[in-house]
Motif scaffolding. Structure first.
Motif, short mmCIF file in Angstrom:
data_model
loop_
_atom_site.label_atom_id
_atom_site.label_comp_id
_atom_site.label_asym_id
_atom_site.label_seq_id
_atom_site.Cartn_x
_atom_site.Cartn_y
_atom_site.Cartn_z
N LYS A 109 27.87 43.55 54.30
CA LYS A 109 29.06 44.33 53.90
C LYS A 109 28.75 44.44 52.35
O LYS A 109 28.58 43.46 51.58
CB LYS A 109 30.29 43.75 54.06
N VAL A 110 29.14 45.73 51.62
CA VAL A 110 29.01 45.74 50.22
C VAL A 110 30.24 45.30 49.66
O VAL A 110 31.41 45.81 49.84
CB VAL A 110 28.82 47.44 49.68
N ASP A 111 30.23 44.37 48.69
CA ASP A 111 31.41 43.88 48.07
C ASP A 111 31.50 44.27 46.57
O ASP A 111 32.68 44.18 46.26
CB ASP A 111 31.09 42.20 47.94
N TYR A 112 30.45 44.88 46.17
CA TYR A 112 30.73 45.20 44.75
C TYR A 112 29.64 46.31 44.48
O TYR A 112 28.48 46.41 45.07
CB TYR A 112 30.87 44.17 43.41
N ILE A 113 30.09 47.16 43.29
CA ILE A 113 29.00 48.40 43.02
C ILE A 113 28.89 48.25 41.57
O ILE A 113 29.94 48.41 40.79
CB ILE A 113 29.62 49.62 43.51
N ALA B 193 29.65 51.55 35.11
CA ALA B 193 30.95 51.40 35.83
C ALA B 193 30.57 50.23 36.65
O ALA B 193 29.47 49.99 37.09
CB ALA B 193 31.50 52.72 36.50
N ALA B 194 31.64 49.34 37.02
CA ALA B 194 31.52 48.20 38.10
C ALA B 194 32.76 48.11 38.71
O ALA B 194 33.78 48.20 38.31
CB ALA B 194 31.16 46.96 37.32
N TYR B 195 32.87 48.23 39.98
CA TYR B 195 34.00 48.22 40.94
C TYR B 195 33.76 47.88 42.43
O TYR B 195 32.61 48.25 42.76
CB TYR B 195 34.69 49.75 40.81
N PRO B 196 34.78 47.33 42.78
CA PRO B 196 34.85 46.90 44.49
C PRO B 196 34.99 48.41 45.26
O PRO B 196 35.89 49.33 44.71
CB PRO B 196 35.80 45.75 44.67
N VAL C 173 39.95 45.11 40.57
CA VAL C 173 39.43 43.80 40.92
C VAL C 173 40.83 42.90 41.28
O VAL C 173 41.52 43.13 40.23
CB VAL C 173 38.58 43.09 39.74
N ALA C 174 40.89 42.27 42.40
CA ALA C 174 42.17 41.60 42.69
C ALA C 174 42.34 40.37 41.60
O ALA C 174 41.22 39.55 41.44
CB ALA C 174 41.90 40.80 43.93
N VAL C 175 43.25 40.16 40.94
CA VAL C 175 43.34 39.13 40.03
C VAL C 175 44.44 38.17 40.38
O VAL C 175 45.70 38.76 40.62
CB VAL C 175 43.79 39.64 38.69
N ARG C 176 44.32 36.93 40.59
CA ARG C 176 45.42 36.30 40.83
C ARG C 176 46.44 35.61 39.85
O ARG C 176 45.94 35.68 38.40
CB ARG C 176 44.81 34.59 41.34
#
Length: 952
Positions: free
Chosen positions: A61-65, A277-280, A744-747
């Motif tokens: 699975k592609v997790d990030y680009i 760019a960098a993104y899920p 990006v998910a941030v806690r």
């Protein structure tokens, strides 16, 4: 034909086709339609990888680009294909994937013209960085043969061992096999809850995560040594897409590229243009036929749609898809919107009370009674004439709608409402922390920002002339002093600019009122005040909207030159500056009308002038509260309609359209390229980047200020805020699901600095409403007259009591009206609103005792109101516990259960050791029973028996 097709294809010999011959045919210009036919006969590789959601093998699975730009020469696709062919043979020995950058090196070696220095430098940095990512355990796959020419994509996959390692480093709480029963209510509460659930069932979203849970899995920070505690039956879904992208992003941030003598993580590489760019990735499409079910599609149907505005938000699904920080924002927005419902109902009741009692209001009836024949002094010099008080009848009646005894009650109610809202949110936040396994979570220090690292590098390079190894540098207050000074001067200048603009609007009001007063028509003269007020408020609104955008950019620039170390520091400083500037910008015109207009006017014969020519404007006979209401309503509604809604819809649409035109201009006209379906990462690249939650919070905080700060003058503010928020929730949801790249998910366990800002506004609202009631409205003067000066205990005679007399012969030279007979008779005495001695008194025109009595009552009311409401708010804060009782019990129960799990595990280990010891003892006894020869021959076996438990 895509670059990475080679990873999913069989070897050329097995297919019976020589791949070089095919490429040779392509090089000499094979017929395009025939090649398309050949491609159509083979299986579509894009369908195997679900159009970019997986690697070419259809399994990873592609997790990030990562996205980068490269310059492709005009020599055509031939050399690129040769580079791809050469690249196919170069694979990582560890992950069976291409080493980054090799294809580009070969491409240059085939006679391509060399790129410029900057492109070479970026390519070298990408090559090293991607190599370091592979060493960190990530698997990469490159794709440059896309519909977006000049754009390359690097797909990143985190294998299971990397996910486990990083989950342990990040202390991610994951569900274990242990499940326990959640405490349920009993008796009457249970029946009430069941009735409420049945009533609210139609407004509940049809989402599995939103259903009430009776059991919950025990969560524990992931550990590779304790994998047996966790439910690993389905490893593919154990770490969801949100968690996988978070893990990859952490690796991207800490993985360095040491070219150019300093370390660079992904933030630095993005800032320097190495990657664009960098993104899920989003989970898939959200609309269209034959779309596979996914969380994004479900969110679009049950959350990001105006048709479900009446439903609760599926907060747990929002958190699952976007992460805790965004989930908390929408949860807070939902709680705020729910709490506006009772505030709106009470505000409507207060407004209706004013409407019902307007005909019984004695002061407005006296003002509208033409038999009183009260002649008022001119509103401006020369051009303005005397006027009848009865001409302001409409304003007086309208002001009673908002200036009545019920508004005092509403101010107290809203202060308690704000305190209750804050407590309710804290309890809701604790429930979410428990549900989302955030109890005990502590934020760790973030990685340094790219700009900070660059500044530190610059500082260290300055010390290289000392010919010694420099210590680890950091920025001190001396390094930041020029930035701090610039910040201070810049903020002072911006605040001064806001005041100057408000002052300019005041000049406009005064000059326009004087110009309109020259109008010969009576209707024109009677509508001067309304016309001036409405146009001035519209000007203020336009200026506020423009300056809001300008101040947002300036606040970001001022924060950038400070060079904060971490993203959290940057965000907090940006929020403080932006809120300060936008608060001053939004509320300065309202503060002027509420507390300054009509306070420094002077009196007839001795007016206060601006620039020796413009007379300070004064309030209407009914007071400034009605004008404050107009100002507040237009600015609030205008900001919500134009800035919050139209801008949020229009600007992203416009940016998306501009991006589409640019990509269309760069797109090849090749038929095969045009007919190809876009990959998921190509579609997401065309979306708007996520810019953070600061703008979303900011508009809601400013609205919260409109609802609480001046609510005494505008009881309908909560209603308009409620209507706006119903739209705002779905608008923001639609933007996050359809218009933005996936963040990006941030806690996060709370809303951060915004909570302190809300508390500050709540405290300030008590003080401001106390001053509005006592100084802006006529509530205190009426009470003073009723209990001190009224002869019959009624409000009859109140209007006459608040007006002072002026002898027209005392006008300064050149200030008397040009047409003194405009009313049809000669005026000897005119009236004006103030508490002053009459002209026949010994101390004529001096401030009277009545003024001091009213002022003392006003100040006493401010002190009593403020302390009483503050005490009540603190009492509400104290009486409502921050943590719900059932949640504290569940948290304690989780701790006890976790101790039991570990104790049981330890007991199991001890029992196993005892069992092995018993076995070892029996084996030793059996060996001793044999003959000496056997004993000697089995001595090795005996020793091994004794060593076996130790090995285990």
């Amino acid at each position: 034909m895509r670059v990475n097709k080679k990873y999913s294809c069989l070897p050329a010999e097995e297919k019976g086709i020589h791949i070089i011959n095919i490429r040779a045919i392509e090089d000499i210009g094979y017929d395009q339609h025939e090649s398309t036919l050949l491609n159509s006969l083979s299986k579509n590789p894009d369908a195997d990888c679900k159009y970019g959601l997986y690697f070419r093998d259809g399994k990873r699975k592609v997790d990030y680009i990562l996205v980068y730009q490269y310059k492709k020469s005009s020599a055509g696709k031939t050399l690129a294909r040769r580079a791809q062919q050469n690249d196919a043979g170069v694979r990582s020995t560890k992950q069976d994937q291409p080493l980054p950058g090799k294809g580009v090196q070969l491409e240059m070696g085939d006679g391509e013209p060399h790129m410029d220095y900057h492109e070479d430098d970026k390519r070298f940095r990408r090559e090293e960085y991607e190599g370091n990512l592979v060493e960190a355990g990530l698997e990469l796959e490159r794709d440059e043969d896309t519909k977006i020419h000049g754009i390359g994509f690097v797909k990143i996959h985190a294998p299971w061992n990397v996910l486990c390692r990083e989950a342990e480093f990040l202390k991610l709480k994951m569900p274990t096999k242990k499940m326990y029963q959640i405490n349920q209510t009993h008796g009457l509460l249970k029946k009430i809850n069941s009735v409420i659930q049945k009533i609210t069932e139609p407004i509940q979203p049809k989402v599995a995560e939103h259903k009430p849970q009776t059991v919950k899995r025990l969560s524990y920070p992931f550990s590779r040594e304790k994998q047996h505690l966790f439910d690993l039956s389905d490893k593919d879904s154990f770490f969801d897409s949100k968690t996988r992208s978070t893990i990859v992003y952490e690796i991207l941030k800490r993985t360095t590229c040491t070219k150019a003598k300093y370390s660079m993580g992904i933030t630095s590489l993005l800032a320097n243009g190495v990657y664009s760019a960098a993104y899920p990735l989003h989970d898939g499409d959200y609309e269209g036929e034959n779309v596979e079910p996914n969380d994004r599609k479900l969110l679009c149907e049950e959350w990001a749609s105006y048709g479900v505005f009446y439903k609760y938000q599926p907060i747990d699904l929002v958190r699952k898809y976007f992460g805790e920080k965004i989930g908390l924002y929408f949860a807070w927005l939902g709680v705020y919107t729910q709490m506006l419902i009772p505030a709106s109902i009470v505000g409507i009741i207060v407004f209706l009370y004013g409407c019902a009692t307007v005909d019984e209001n004695i002061p407005s009836m006296e003002m509208c009674d033409q038999r009183n024949n009260i002649t008022m002094c001119p509103l401006c010099d020369k051009t303005c004439s005397y006027w009848k008080m009865s001409s302001a009848c409409a304003t007086a009646r309208a002001s009673h709608l908002f200036d009545n005894p019920a508004t005092v009650f509403f101010s107290v109610f809203m202060a308690l409402w704000a305190a209750t809202f804050m407590e309710h949110w804290k309890r809701k936040q604790m429930r979410l922390n428990y549900r989302w396994d955030l109890t005990g979570f502590e934020e760790e220090e973030d990685h340094p920002r790219a700009e900070y690292e660059a500044k530190v590098l610059e500082k260290s390079l300055r010390k290289e002339h000392k010919h010694k190894e420099p210590d680890k540098e950091k920025l001190t207050w001396k390094d930041r002093f020029p930035a701090y000074l610039t910040n201070f001067v810049g903020i002072i200048f911006m605040v001064g600019l806001t005041f100057a603009i408000v002052f300019g609007v005041i000049i406009y009001r005064i000059s326009t009122a004087a110009a309109l007063a020259i109008s010969s028509t009576p209707s024109g003269r009677s509508s001067v005040r309304v016309t001036v007020t409405a146009t001035a408020v519209i000007i203020n609104l336009v200026v506020i909207i423009i300056l809001d955008e300008v101040y947002g950019c300036i606040a970001r620039w001022l924060t950038q030159i400070e060079v904060p170390k971490t993203d959290k520091n940057f965000e907090e400083r940006l929020i403080f500056k932006a809120f300060l500037l936008k608060f001053v910008n939004a509320y300065t015109p309202i503060f002027y009308v509420a507390f300054f207009k009509g306070r420094f006017v002077g009196r007839p014969g001795d007016y206060v002038y601006i620039f020796h020519s413009f007379r300070m404007e004064e309030c209407a006979p009914g007071g400034c509260l009605m004008e404050l209401c107009i100002q507040l309503s237009i600015i609030m509604l205008g900001k919500q309609l134009i800035q919050n809604n139209l801008f949020e819809i229009g600007i992203p649409k416009m940016k998306k359209f501009i991006r589409y035109l640019k990509l269309k201009r760069r797109r090849s006209l090749d038929h095969e390229e045009h007919m190809k379906k876009k990959q998921r990462y190509e579609v997401d690249y065309n979306l708007e980047p996520f810019a953070g939650l600061t703008p979303e919070y900011m508009e809601m905080i400013i609205q919260f200020g409109f609802v609480t700060l001046f609510v005494a003058s505008f009881p309908l503010a909560p209603l308009f805020a409620l209507l706006n928020n119903i739209i705002e929730i779905r608008l923001d949801a639609k933007k996050f699901v359809t218009e933005l790249r996936r963040p990006v998910a941030v806690r996060a366990k709370d809303i951060g600095i915004w909570y302190n800002i809300l508390r500050g506004i709540g405290k300030l609202a008590v003080i401001i409403n106390a001053f509005v009631i006592s100084f802006t409205s006529d509530f205190i003067p009426r009470l003073v007259y009723l209990y001190m000066y009224s002869e019959n205990g009624t409000m009859h005679g109140f209007v006459n009591h608040t007006l002072s007399s002026f002898n027209v012969s005392d006008f300064q030279a050149g200030t008397a009206p040009n047409d003194p007979l405009d009313l049809g008779y000669e005026v000897q005495i005119c009236r004006y609103k103030d508490y002053r001695e009459p002209p026949w008194s010994e101390n004529k025109y001096d401030i009277s005792k009545d003024f001091w009595a009213v002022l003392a009552a006003r100040l006493a009311f401010v002190i009593v109101f403020q302390n009483l409401v503050m005490f009540m708010s603190e009492f509400v804060d104290w009486i409502i516990p921050d943590i719900p009782k059932d949640i504290s019990q569940q948290i304690h129960k989780e701790k006890v259960l976790m101790v039991e799990v570990f104790m049981r595990e330890e007991q199991g280990k001890l029992q196993m050791l005892e069992t092995w010891k018993d076995k070892d003892k029996r084996r030793g006894e059996n060996c001793n029973n044999h003959s000496p020869r056997l004993s000697r021959s089995h001595s090795g076996s005996l020793s091994s028996c004794h060593s076996y438990p130790l090995d285990v």
